[in-house]
Design a protein around this motif. Structure first.
Motif, PDB file in Angstrom:
ATOM      1  N   GLN A  40      57.897  33.888  51.678  1.00  0.00           N
ATOM      2  CA  GLN A  40      59.126  33.322  51.133  1.00  0.00           C
ATOM      3  C   GLN A  40      59.124  33.243  49.612  1.00  0.00           C
ATOM      4  O   GLN A  40      60.141  32.888  49.004  1.00  0.00           O
ATOM      5  CB  GLN A  40      59.349  31.920  51.716  1.00  0.00           C
ATOM      6  N   ALA A  41      58.004  33.576  48.980  1.00  0.00           N
ATOM      7  CA  ALA A  41      57.930  33.496  47.516  1.00  0.00           C
ATOM      8  C   ALA A  41      58.995  34.410  46.907  1.00  0.00           C
ATOM      9  O   ALA A  41      59.011  35.611  47.194  1.00  0.00           O
ATOM     10  CB  ALA A  41      56.540  33.892  47.037  1.00  0.00           C
ATOM     11  N   PRO A  42      59.877  33.883  46.087  1.00  0.00           N
ATOM     12  CA  PRO A  42      61.042  34.653  45.638  1.00  0.00           C
ATOM     13  C   PRO A  42      60.726  35.868  44.783  1.00  0.00           C
ATOM     14  O   PRO A  42      61.480  36.848  44.792  1.00  0.00           O
ATOM     15  CB  PRO A  42      61.865  33.626  44.846  1.00  0.00           C
ATOM     16  N   GLY A  89      55.972  42.102  49.806  1.00  0.00           N
ATOM     17  CA  GLY A  89      55.835  41.804  48.384  1.00  0.00           C
ATOM     18  C   GLY A  89      54.635  40.939  48.068  1.00  0.00           C
ATOM     19  O   GLY A  89      54.579  40.301  47.023  1.00  0.00           O
ATOM     20  N   ILE A  90      53.661  40.918  48.983  1.00  0.00           N
ATOM     21  CA  ILE A  90      52.447  40.129  48.782  1.00  0.00           C
ATOM     22  C   ILE A  90      51.332  41.059  48.357  1.00  0.00           C
ATOM     23  O   ILE A  90      50.987  42.010  49.063  1.00  0.00           O
ATOM     24  CB  ILE A  90      52.040  39.393  50.078  1.00  0.00           C
ATOM     25  N   ALA A 125      54.290  37.449  46.026  1.00  0.00           N
ATOM     26  CA  ALA A 125      53.161  36.518  46.051  1.00  0.00           C
ATOM     27  C   ALA A 125      51.871  37.249  45.728  1.00  0.00           C
ATOM     28  O   ALA A 125      51.794  38.481  45.792  1.00  0.00           O
ATOM     29  CB  ALA A 125      53.063  35.847  47.414  1.00  0.00           C
ATOM     30  N   SER A 126      50.852  36.455  45.392  1.00  0.00           N
ATOM     31  CA  SER A 126      49.548  37.016  45.044  1.00  0.00           C
ATOM     32  C   SER A 126      48.449  36.257  45.781  1.00  0.00           C
ATOM     33  O   SER A 126      48.421  35.024  45.763  1.00  0.00           O
ATOM     34  CB  SER A 126      49.316  36.921  43.530  1.00  0.00           C
ATOM     35  N   VAL A 127      47.544  36.995  46.411  1.00  0.00           N
ATOM     36  CA  VAL A 127      46.372  36.426  47.077  1.00  0.00           C
ATOM     37  C   VAL A 127      45.137  36.975  46.369  1.00  0.00           C
ATOM     38  O   VAL A 127      45.021  38.184  46.160  1.00  0.00           O
ATOM     39  CB  VAL A 127      46.326  36.799  48.574  1.00  0.00           C
TER      40      VAL A 127
END
Length: 254
Positions: free
Chosen positions: A133-135, A181-182, A138-140
Motif C-alpha cells: 500500500q506504500a504510495p 513496486g517493492i 516500498a523498500s526492504v
C-alpha cells in the motif's frame, strides 16, 4: 534517490549495534520509525528520545519474531502507529554460538535457522500488506553477512548457511514483489567491531588477524553499515532491486 523525510520505517532488533546505528541514520534523515526489540529497551528509549527531539514520531515494541503470532501483533502495532510501512529493515540475526560440524545438534540447527530466517519470513509476510500500500513504492533491506558469501570462520557453519540463504531470499523476493513496486536488497557486512555479535563471539586475536588482511586496514563500524542501509532504504522509488552490497573493506571482492 528518494527523500526519506516523512517515510515510515519498521526496523527489527534495533537495541544496539547495526540496528541502532541504522535507526539513528533513518531518524536523522527524517523518517518516522517503529523499533522492534527483544532483549533490552534502553536503546529503543534513546532512539525515541532522539526522534522526538527532531520533531518526528517514534515508538518501540517487544516481540519474539520466531513466533508468528507475536510477529503479527508487533507489525500491526507498527503499522497502526505509523499509518503504514514504506521501509522494512530486517536486521535481527545472530550466530548463537560457534559450533563445529560434529557439535551441531538438531535443536541448535533449528535455533540458528529460526533466528536468521524464520524471523525474516514472519516479519516480511506480516508487513507485506502495508508495503503493497506504500504510495511511492516500498523498500526492504535484509541483513546478510560476509559469512554468507565466503563461508565464514570455523565454527560458523550453521550461521553462514543461513546468511547464504538470506542472499537467495533477497534475490527471489525481489523477483516476486517487484510487480507491487517493492524493492528488495541486502547488505553483507564483514568484520564490524563494537557490536554484540563480535563482542561475544570474536576474539581479539581473530579480529586482529582478519584486520591484517583487509585492504583498507581497519575493521568496519556499525555506522559504515547503517549508511549503506539508508541508501537502500531511500531506493523505494529507484531501480536497485535484488542486489547485495558488500561492506567489508575490500577483503572479499566479486
Amino acid at each position: 534517490m528518494g527523500s526519506l523525510s516523512g517515510k515510515k520505517v519498521f526496523i527489527t532488533g534495533a537495541e544496539q549495534g547495526i540496528g541502532k546505528a541504522t535507526a539513528i541514520e533513518l531518524i536523522k534523515a527524517g523518517c518516522d520509525i517503529y523499533i522492534h526489540f527483544f532483549s533490552n529497551e534502553e536503546g529503543p528509549k534513546e532512539l525515541v528520545s532522539l526522534a522526538t527531539s527532531l520533531g518526528q514520531r517514534a515508538a518501540y515494541g517487544y516481540a519474539d519474531l520466531t513466533n508468528e503470532d507475536d510477529t503479527k501483533i508487533c507489525v500491526l502495532a507498527a503499522a497502526e502507529f505509523l499509518g503504514g510501512v514504506d521501509i522494512l529493515v530486517n536486521n535481527v540475526g545472530g550466530i548463537i554460538a560457534r559450533k563445529w560440524l560434529g557439535e551441531i545438534d538438531s535443536q541448535f540447527w533449528k535455533t540458528v535457522i529460526d533466528v536468521n530466517m524464520t524471523t525474516m519470513l514472519n516479519v516480511t509476510q506480516s508487513a507485506l500488506p502495508y508495503l503493497k500500500q506504500a504510495p511511492d513504492g516500498a523498500s526492504v533491506v535484509n541483513l546478510a553477512s560476509l559469512a554468507g558469501r565466503s563461508g565464514g570462520h570455523s565454527g560458523s557453519l550453521a550461521y553462514s548457511t543461513t546468511k547464504g540463504a538470506v542472499l537467495a531470499w533477497t534475490r527471489s523476493l525481489a523477483a516476486e514483489l517487484g510487480q507491487y513496486g517493492i524493492r528488495v536488497n541486502a547488505v553483507a557486512p564483514g568484520l564490524i567491531l563494537g557490536t554484540r555479535f563480535h563482542n561475544q563471539h570474536t576474539t581479539k586475536e581473530s579480529a586482529d588477524e582478519t584486520i591484517s588482511a583487509i585492504p583498507l586496514g581497519r575493521a568496519g563500524t556499525a555506522e559504515d553499515v547503517a549508511r549503506v542501509i539508508k541508501f537502500l532504504a531511500a531506493e523505494y522509488d529507484g531501480f536497485v532491486s535484488g542486489a547485495t552490497i558488500d561492506i567489508n573493506g575490500g577483503i572479499y571482492r566479486m
